[in-house]
Scaffold this motif. Structure first.
Motif, mmCIF file in Angstrom:
data_model
loop_
_atom_site.group_PDB
_atom_site.id
_atom_site.type_symbol
_atom_site.label_atom_id
_atom_site.label_comp_id
_atom_site.label_asym_id
_atom_site.label_seq_id
_atom_site.Cartn_x
_atom_site.Cartn_y
_atom_site.Cartn_z
ATOM 1 N N LEU A 1 0.832 -1.211 0.000
ATOM 2 C CA LEU A 1 0.000 0.000 0.000
ATOM 3 C C LEU A 1 0.861 1.253 0.000
ATOM 4 C CD1 LEU A 1 -2.912 -0.882 2.458
ATOM 5 C CD2 LEU A 1 -3.028 -0.603 -0.022
ATOM 6 N N ALA A 2 1.965 1.238 0.739
ATOM 7 C CA ALA A 2 2.873 2.391 0.733
ATOM 8 C C ALA A 2 3.420 2.632 -0.668
ATOM 9 C CB ALA A 2 4.010 2.167 1.721
ATOM 10 N N THR A 3 3.725 1.548 -1.388
ATOM 11 C CA THR A 3 4.189 1.687 -2.767
ATOM 12 C C THR A 3 3.119 2.321 -3.636
ATOM 13 O OG1 THR A 3 5.565 -0.284 -2.515
ATOM 14 C CG2 THR A 3 5.102 0.441 -4.764
ATOM 15 N N LEU A 4 1.861 1.936 -3.408
ATOM 16 C CA LEU A 4 0.763 2.483 -4.205
ATOM 17 C C LEU A 4 0.416 3.910 -3.814
ATOM 18 C CD1 LEU A 4 -1.633 -0.593 -4.394
ATOM 19 C CD2 LEU A 4 0.057 0.179 -6.070
ATOM 20 N N ALA A 5 0.900 4.356 -2.652
ATOM 21 C CA ALA A 5 0.674 5.745 -2.257
ATOM 22 C C ALA A 5 1.614 6.679 -3.000
ATOM 23 C CB ALA A 5 0.843 5.904 -0.750
ATOM 24 N N LYS A 6 2.909 6.337 -3.013
ATOM 25 C CA LYS A 6 3.883 7.178 -3.714
ATOM 26 C C LYS A 6 5.172 6.388 -3.839
ATOM 27 C CE LYS A 6 5.621 11.935 -3.829
ATOM 28 N NZ LYS A 6 5.791 13.212 -3.098
ATOM 29 N N TYR A 7 5.868 6.567 -4.946
ATOM 30 C CA TYR A 7 7.116 5.833 -5.167
ATOM 31 C C TYR A 7 8.208 6.268 -4.207
ATOM 32 C CZ TYR A 7 4.672 4.628 -9.462
ATOM 33 O OH TYR A 7 3.736 4.179 -10.365
#
Length: 533
Positions: A189-195
């Protein structure tokens, strides 16, 4: 000193708490009261920072409107960021049937989710009162209140980073399958929030190898299952990146190399011009400045002689790594790669800063100190609220400029766009093309929601291509700024789209009583291909 209880860290608690917990002083806040205050804090935070912009802002901020335009396209990726924040923005706006307060609510839900995760990390380390203090001092960091009004990928990272850090700590201490998979899910989910979450993963990787608990936790299949869970959650966006030439990374490289002229005209120039880029040292000073109000809030509890910099326990080492690691990794990368940074890139770095203060500068929790803290907290809240009101109501009179994008006439522009089209075309308006910040607002406040074609660019609008616009027609928009080169730009648009009709330049007043210049737009109609000679 009698009547001034002291927090004892790294000592066994006679009440049966985990080693390192706070010994609860009977003369101050109880564990039950601390939990109740935390709930009231979260409720009050949501109410204040949702209602304030809802009452003052004419439009949602530009970043949020851009995210809404993205999200309503429901793509697994976009030219600058992953899809989590855009999808949530579209979901909340469409669920509640309006654009405005649902976006502000979403931002504050992200903040209190971060608070919840920080409290869960802190509870077994410093107990309920210390955990409360570790959270409440974060209200002194403007990333968690004023800046969180603008829901965007940065604000989404507040929640996802904190949840991933909490789950990571749990997996290190008890590395079973469930905890590692949970950590992987939150990392995804952190990856999908911002790179930018790659910074968090670098810090986590360092913790895995630097801590004995980390090296032990990597043994076995559970750790690999956690990595698989992270990849699975992020896989829709990973596949999109592969099939779209890793477009966001080109954007990121252009952004970070502004000083070397890396930004090419026609890519994201309008986006980058909105942010000041600074050298790594200046970025560090900006982050320290953001933390100063938090340090002021914590000051009533501190006695310098009680500082405790011991790193003998797992939790102390873990918190130090996770609290300081992101800013150190960023600075090291910026210096070695010779890039410049934006202050807002430090958004999610400091969620554990309050807990680090509680651990390394043990608080003196007397009733008098709590009262001084309460006075400082209310004063800071008043300053923050007055600052928002000042920027909207007073500063335009002093600066002669409109108050950011929240007073932009997007409602009026959307209404004019539809009127201009339907007075001349019988069919529905399907597309609007041009300046991304203008048209994202116009489509947000349009009942028909025409599809935006950002900057006349297929790369910036992966949900469509120019052939769609040429076939079905649409409204073309260009913002006039009076910088002397707009005639050339408009001439280029005319050359690119022959057959334009009903060209006009129209001025729209900003939502302020201050005497500020109106926003001027060049607007034209591209008729559908069937209606063109």
């Amino acid at each position: 000193m009698r009547g001034v209880p002291t927090v004892h860290l790294d000592a066994a608690n006679p009440a049966g708490a985990l080693p390192g917990a706070v010994e609860e002083p009977a003369s101050t806040i109880t564990a039950q009261t601390a939990s109740r205050i935390f709930r009231w804090l979260c409720t009050g935070h949501i109410l204040v920072w949702t209602l304030l912009p809802a009452l003052l802002y004419h439009n949602a901020p530009a970043d949020s409107l851009e995210g809404l335009a993205w999200g309503r396209m429901w793509q697994p990726g976009y030219d600058k960021h992953p899809f989590l924040a855009p999808w949530l923005t579209a979901l909340f706006s469409d669920l509640f049937g309006t654009v405005g307060w649902p976006i502000y609510l979403l931002g504050q839900l992200s903040v209190v989710t971060c608070f919840w995760a920080v409290r869960r990390i802190a509870l077994p380390i410093v107990g309920p009162v210390g955990a409360l203090l570790a959270v409440v001092v974060l209200e002194g960091v403007y990333y968690y209140n004023i800046s969180a009004i603008t829901f965007n990928p940065n604000v989404a990272m507040l929640a996802t980073w904190a949840l991933a850090t909490w789950a990571f700590r749990e997996a290190l201490q008890r590395p079973d399958l469930f905890r590692w998979v949970r950590a992987g899910l939150f990392a995804g989910l952190a990856t999908l929030a911002k790179y930018e979450s790659a910074i968090l993963f670098v810090v986590m990787l360092f913790a895995l190898f630097a801590l004995p608990e980390g090296r032990r936790a990597m043994r076995g299949k559970s750790f690999l299952a956690g990595i698989a869970a992270a990849v699975l959650v992020a896989s829709p966006n990973l596949w999109w990146l592969i099939t779209h030439d890793f477009a966001p990374f080109h954007y990121a490289m252009d952004s970070m190399n502004l000083a070397q002229g890396g930004l090419q005209p026609g890519n994201h120039a309008s986006a980058q011009a909105r942010h000041p880029y600074h050298a790594p040292l200046w970025f560090l000073l900006e982050q320290i400045g953001a933390l100063l109000p938090m340090l002021l809030l914590y000051a009533p509890f501190v006695r310098w002689r009680d500082r405790n910099f011991s790193l003998r326990s797992f939790d102390r080492r873990f918190i130090l790594i996770m609290a300081v690691g992101p800013i150190l990794v960023t600075e090291l990368f910026a210096v070695t790669a010779d890039i410049k940074l934006v202050a807002r890139w430090g958004y999610s770095f400091f969620s554990l800063a309050g807990l680090a203060l509680v651990l390394f500068f043990p608080p003196q929790l007397s009733a008098a100190r709590w009262r001084r803290f309460g006075v400082l907290g209310l004063a800071l809240l008043l300053v923050q609220v007055c600052g928002v009101c000042w920027s909207i109501l007073v500063n335009p009179w002093l600066s002669g400029k409109p108050p950011y994008t929240t007073a932009a006439p997007r409602h009026e522009e959307a209404e004019f766009m539809h009127t201009w089209w339907y007075e001349r075309q019988p069919g529905p308006l399907k597309y609007i093309a041009g300046d991304r910040w203008v048209i994202s607002g116009m489509t947000a406040y349009s009942d028909e929601r025409p599809t935006p074609y950002f900057e006349f660019s297929d790369a910036q609008s992966p949900w469509m291509n120019e052939a769609d616009l040429r076939r079905d027609g649409g409204v073309l928009v260009h913002k006039l700024t009076g910088d002397g080169d707009r005639d050339d730009v408009i001439s280029a648009i005319r050359h690119r789209f022959p057959g334009l009709e009903a060209e006009t330049v129209t001025a729209f007043a900003h939502d302020t009583r201050a005497p500020v210049p109106p926003e001027r737009l060049w607007i034209a109609i591209l008729p559908p291909a069937a209606g063109r000679p």
